[in-house]
Design an enzyme around this catalytic site. Structure first.
Site, PDB file in Angstrom:
ATOM      1  N   GLY A  36      31.387  26.722   9.903  1.00 35.43           N
ATOM      2  CA  GLY A  36      32.358  27.814   9.720  1.00 35.43           C
ATOM      3  C   GLY A  36      32.966  27.755   8.326  1.00 35.43           C
ATOM      4  O   GLY A  36      33.313  26.679   7.847  1.00 35.43           O
ATOM      5  N   GLY A  92      32.265  20.909   8.431  1.00 33.79           N
ATOM      6  CA  GLY A  92      32.985  20.205   9.498  1.00 33.79           C
ATOM      7  C   GLY A  92      32.148  19.080  10.095  1.00 33.79           C
ATOM      8  O   GLY A  92      31.130  18.674   9.519  1.00 33.79           O
ATOM      9  N   ASP A  93      32.558  18.597  11.256  1.00 33.64           N
ATOM     10  CA  ASP A  93      31.893  17.420  11.822  1.00 33.64           C
ATOM     11  C   ASP A  93      30.416  17.691  12.171  1.00 33.64           C
ATOM     12  O   ASP A  93      29.575  16.803  12.033  1.00 33.64           O
ATOM     13  CB  ASP A  93      32.668  16.845  13.010  1.00 33.64           C
ATOM     14  CG  ASP A  93      32.824  17.838  14.150  1.00 33.64           C
ATOM     15  OD1 ASP A  93      32.648  19.047  13.915  1.00 33.64           O
ATOM     16  OD2 ASP A  93      33.118  17.397  15.275  1.00 33.64           O
ATOM     17  N   THR A 116      37.113  22.572   7.044  1.00 31.19           N
ATOM     18  CA  THR A 116      37.241  23.230   8.351  1.00 31.19           C
ATOM     19  C   THR A 116      38.703  23.578   8.602  1.00 31.19           C
ATOM     20  O   THR A 116      39.597  22.776   8.311  1.00 31.19           O
ATOM     21  CB  THR A 116      36.719  22.345   9.501  1.00 31.19           C
ATOM     22  OG1 THR A 116      37.186  22.902  10.749  1.00 31.19           O
ATOM     23  CG2 THR A 116      37.201  20.908   9.433  1.00 31.19           C
ATOM     24  N   ASP A 124      39.969  23.665  11.380  1.00 37.01           N
ATOM     25  CA  ASP A 124      40.396  23.024  12.639  1.00 37.01           C
ATOM     26  C   ASP A 124      41.144  21.693  12.443  1.00 37.01           C
ATOM     27  O   ASP A 124      41.829  21.242  13.348  1.00 37.01           O
ATOM     28  CB  ASP A 124      39.183  22.763  13.545  1.00 37.01           C
ATOM     29  CG  ASP A 124      38.423  24.025  13.872  1.00 37.01           C
ATOM     30  OD1 ASP A 124      39.034  25.112  13.839  1.00 37.01           O
ATOM     31  OD2 ASP A 124      37.199  23.940  14.143  1.00 37.01           O
ATOM     32  N   ASP A 183      39.995  18.740  12.587  1.00 36.64           N
ATOM     33  CA  ASP A 183      39.637  17.885  13.729  1.00 36.64           C
ATOM     34  C   ASP A 183      38.798  16.683  13.306  1.00 36.64           C
ATOM     35  O   ASP A 183      37.937  16.221  14.048  1.00 36.64           O
ATOM     36  CB  ASP A 183      38.885  18.721  14.787  1.00 36.64           C
ATOM     37  CG  ASP A 183      37.651  19.409  14.216  1.00 36.64           C
ATOM     38  OD1 ASP A 183      37.457  19.354  12.994  1.00 36.64           O
ATOM     39  OD2 ASP A 183      36.888  20.000  14.997  1.00 36.64           O
ATOM     40  N   ARG A 236      38.972  25.384  17.728  1.00 37.68           N
ATOM     41  CA  ARG A 236      37.893  24.844  18.576  1.00 37.68           C
ATOM     42  C   ARG A 236      38.500  23.967  19.659  1.00 37.68           C
ATOM     43  O   ARG A 236      39.365  24.435  20.382  1.00 37.68           O
ATOM     44  CB  ARG A 236      36.866  24.080  17.734  1.00 37.68           C
ATOM     45  CG  ARG A 236      35.509  23.990  18.411  1.00 37.68           C
ATOM     46  CD  ARG A 236      34.513  23.300  17.516  1.00 37.68           C
ATOM     47  NE  ARG A 236      34.122  24.131  16.394  1.00 37.68           N
ATOM     48  CZ  ARG A 236      33.164  25.070  16.451  1.00 37.68           C
ATOM     49  NH1 ARG A 236      32.511  25.267  17.552  1.00 37.68           N
ATOM     50  NH2 ARG A 236      32.852  25.775  15.395  1.00 37.68           N
TER      51      ARG A 236
HETATM   52  O1  F6P Z   1      35.335  25.602  13.307  1.00 38.59           O
HETATM   53  C1  F6P Z   1      36.000  26.712  12.807  1.00 38.59           C
HETATM   54  C2  F6P Z   1      36.096  27.803  13.850  1.00 38.59           C
HETATM   55  O2  F6P Z   1      36.747  28.918  13.273  1.00 38.59           O
HETATM   56  C3  F6P Z   1      36.790  27.394  15.154  1.00 38.59           C
HETATM   57  O3  F6P Z   1      38.191  27.363  15.030  1.00 38.59           O
HETATM   58  C4  F6P Z   1      36.248  28.428  16.101  1.00 38.59           C
HETATM   59  O4  F6P Z   1      36.247  27.933  17.421  1.00 38.59           O
HETATM   60  C5  F6P Z   1      34.846  28.644  15.614  1.00 38.59           C
HETATM   61  O5  F6P Z   1      34.800  28.200  14.264  1.00 38.59           O
HETATM   62  C6  F6P Z   1      34.360  30.056  15.691  1.00 38.59           C
HETATM   63  O6  F6P Z   1      33.035  30.063  15.316  1.00 38.59           O
HETATM   64  P1  F6P Z   1      32.207  31.385  14.990  1.00 38.59           P
HETATM   65  O7  F6P Z   1      32.706  31.901  13.668  1.00 38.59           O
HETATM   66  O8  F6P Z   1      30.801  30.925  14.920  1.00 38.59           O
HETATM   67  O9  F6P Z   1      32.495  32.353  16.079  1.00 38.59           O
END
Ligand code: F6P
Length: 327
Positions: free
Chosen positions: A15, A106-107, A130, A132, A134, A176
């Protein structure tokens, strides 16, 4: 400084997060400062497989420090999860003489980076990008501060309309399976309840606190829910509230991807710049296969293969603060 790499690549993966551009800029400019050739890879690991790799100059990163998103674009690449995919990626890097890589993500992106560095002789440095927050081993991840500020701005606006109509708003924020955005934005906006995955949500408790706030005629009623809350997010919370307190005028607002966009905050630009600079230094100094975190305002180098085993945990102090200050 001993120079062990000559050509490095940089990519953004997973992301996007505000500040990724500032990190790319820092990697490119630091690399060039130390006489390295720097290559950009488009769309994360996918670009490694598709050979979407191009040489970057100092001017390639001009006028991007203030921009959200990522000029290198990003993707989640399934093929890279397979050994054949990683082999192909490695071969495409070697073909160009690239002997070091910086992965901003991210991770999930770090897991890919770890495997690549274990299976092949290519040093990889990770930068935590990220919203998040996390990832254990760093007080900051690139994009988190901006995302929290975006959520705070949005919730402040919701407060105006909630106040005007005497409504209860249940606001869902991203994160997330982590509750950092919810806690930081919920505390910053004076939310009545903050529901996060790190603390079991007890709906009896939520209903009791809503009733108590009604009794003392509290002016504005806002519940902030982390999308990963095990109870099921804002819609699920609203379903129960509407059933048990049908007289309340309840609305749901899911903030969604607006939290990922926008111009990065000064803090995100600074940590991204600092981390990007140190990522290149790591490659030059032979401190390989780590991610660059900042802990207690000092650089913290965490081996990539330990990531994912320990997710960032919200400390007891935050949970207590949440308990004391909400309501
Ligand atoms: O990891 C970043 C994030 O924005 C999370 O907070 C969220 O759950 C996820 O990515 C959403 O992913 P996508 O953009 O693939 O819907």
């Amino acid at each position: 400084m001993e120079k062990k790499v000559n050509r490095i690549a940089v990519l953004t993966s997973g992301g996007d997060a505000p500040g990724m551009n500032a990190a790319v800029r820092a990697v490119v400019r630091t690399g060039i400062y130390y006489g390295l050739e720097v290559y950009g890879v488009m769309r994360g690991y996918q670009g490694l497989l598709d050979e979407d790799i191009f040489k970057m100059e100092s001017r390639s990163v001009a006028n991007i420090i203030q921009r959200g998103g990522t000029i290198l674009k990003t993707a989640r690449c399934l093929e890279f999860h397979k050994p054949e995919g990683r082999k192909k990626a490695y071969e495409n890097l070697k073909k160009r003489g690239i002997d070091g890589m910086v992965v901003i993500g991210g991770d999930g992106s770090f897991r890919g980076a770890t495997l690549l560095s274990q299976e092949f002789d290519i040093p990889v440095i990770g930068l935590a990008g990220t919203i998040d927050k996390d990832i254990a081993g760093t007080d900051f991840t690139i994009g988190f501060d901006t995302a929290v500020n975006t959520a705070v701005e949005a919730i402040d606006k919701i407060r105006d309309t909630a106040d005007a109509h005497d409504r209860l708003f249940i606001v869902e924020v991203m994160g997330r399976d982590a509750g950092y955005i919810a806690i930081y934005s919920g505390i910053s906006t004076g939310a009545g309840n903050i529901l996060v995955p790190e603390r079991k949500t007890d709906m009896d408790e939520v209903i009791a606190s809503l009733q108590e706030r009604e009794n003392r005629k509290k002016l504005v009623n806002i519940i902030v829910v982390a999308e990963g809350d095990e109870f099921g997010g804002a819609n699920e919370v609203a379903r129960v509230v509407k059933k048990r307190l049908p007289h309340l005028d309840t609305r749901v607002c899911i903030l969604g991807h607006i939290q990922r966009g926008g111009s990065p905050s000064a803090l995100d630009r600074l940590i991204a710049s600092r981390m990007g600079y140190h990522a290149v230094e790591c490659l030059l100094e032979g401190r390989h296969n780590v991610f660059v975190g900042i802990l207690n305002n000092r650089l913290n180098y965490v081996p990539l293969d330990t990531i994912g085993k320990s997710k960032g945990k919200i400390g007891g102090e935050w949970l207590k603060l949440m308990k004391v200050l909400t309501g």
